[in-house]
Write a protein that holds these residues in place. Sequence first.
Motif, mmCIF file in Angstrom:
data_model
loop_
_atom_site.group_PDB
_atom_site.id
_atom_site.type_symbol
_atom_site.label_atom_id
_atom_site.label_comp_id
_atom_site.label_asym_id
_atom_site.label_seq_id
_atom_site.Cartn_x
_atom_site.Cartn_y
_atom_site.Cartn_z
ATOM 1 N N SER A 85 27.416 -48.456 -54.087
ATOM 2 C CA SER A 85 26.721 -49.157 -53.001
ATOM 3 C C SER A 85 26.303 -50.557 -53.445
ATOM 4 O O SER A 85 26.456 -51.530 -52.695
ATOM 5 N N LEU A 86 25.771 -50.662 -54.647
ATOM 6 C CA LEU A 86 25.363 -51.958 -55.184
ATOM 7 C C LEU A 86 26.573 -52.889 -55.317
ATOM 8 O O LEU A 86 26.492 -54.070 -54.964
ATOM 9 N N ASP A 87 27.690 -52.356 -55.788
ATOM 10 C CA ASP A 87 28.904 -53.158 -55.935
ATOM 11 C C ASP A 87 29.359 -53.717 -54.584
ATOM 12 O O ASP A 87 29.733 -54.892 -54.480
ATOM 13 N N LYS A 88 29.293 -52.888 -53.546
ATOM 14 C CA LYS A 88 29.653 -53.346 -52.196
ATOM 15 C C LYS A 88 28.725 -54.462 -51.733
ATOM 16 O O LYS A 88 29.175 -55.453 -51.151
ATOM 17 N N LYS A 89 27.434 -54.312 -51.980
ATOM 18 C CA LYS A 89 26.466 -55.330 -51.574
ATOM 19 C C LYS A 89 26.730 -56.657 -52.283
ATOM 20 O O LYS A 89 26.663 -57.722 -51.681
ATOM 21 N N VAL A 90 27.047 -56.586 -53.569
ATOM 22 C CA VAL A 90 27.317 -57.796 -54.344
ATOM 23 C C VAL A 90 28.580 -58.477 -53.825
ATOM 24 O O VAL A 90 28.607 -59.698 -53.636
ATOM 25 N N LYS A 91 29.627 -57.690 -53.569
ATOM 26 C CA LYS A 91 30.868 -58.260 -53.041
ATOM 27 C C LYS A 91 30.635 -58.914 -51.679
ATOM 28 O O LYS A 91 31.119 -60.020 -51.426
ATOM 29 N N ASN A 92 29.903 -58.227 -50.799
ATOM 30 C CA ASN A 92 29.592 -58.791 -49.475
ATOM 31 C C ASN A 92 28.782 -60.074 -49.597
ATOM 32 O O ASN A 92 29.003 -61.028 -48.849
ATOM 33 N N TYR A 93 27.860 -60.106 -50.542
ATOM 34 C CA TYR A 93 27.062 -61.305 -50.760
ATOM 35 C C TYR A 93 27.958 -62.480 -51.126
ATOM 36 O O TYR A 93 27.822 -63.574 -50.582
ATOM 37 N N TRP B 132 18.807 -49.019 -56.689
ATOM 38 C CA TRP B 132 17.714 -48.244 -56.107
ATOM 39 C C TRP B 132 18.108 -46.779 -56.060
ATOM 40 O O TRP B 132 19.159 -46.428 -55.537
ATOM 41 N N LEU B 133 17.260 -45.924 -56.607
ATOM 42 C CA LEU B 133 17.465 -44.484 -56.573
ATOM 43 C C LEU B 133 16.167 -43.825 -56.137
ATOM 44 O O LEU B 133 15.088 -44.216 -56.584
ATOM 45 N N LEU B 134 16.280 -42.844 -55.265
ATOM 46 C CA LEU B 134 15.101 -42.080 -54.873
ATOM 47 C C LEU B 134 14.932 -40.953 -55.882
ATOM 48 O O LEU B 134 15.799 -40.094 -56.018
ATOM 49 N N ILE B 135 13.849 -40.994 -56.614
ATOM 50 C CA ILE B 135 13.568 -40.022 -57.661
ATOM 51 C C ILE B 135 12.470 -39.077 -57.184
ATOM 52 O O ILE B 135 11.430 -39.529 -56.708
#
Length: 80
Positions: A65-73, A5-8
């Motif tokens: 951030s995405l990598d952290k979320k995947v690891k936490n999952y 997710w990126l705010l454009i």
Amino acid sequence: YPGLWLLIKRPMGCILKYQNEKGEEIIEEFKGVSARVILHEYDHMLGQNFTMRASSLKIQRALKSLDKKVKNYHINKRNS
């Protein structure tokens, strides 16, 4: 890019000229979410995606951030 997710930044509005199914030319103004969606899809028509509108720093932060979320999952899934 699933999960990325990126705010454009995009204009708040746009004016679109198109032809309807009868071949009639129509000029219409769009604002807000409708304008964002149209501009997003227009980028695709130009062969671009949202990552091309973000700085490399912004993309790196989002990927981290995405990598952290995947690891936490995976950790939470393993512990449940």
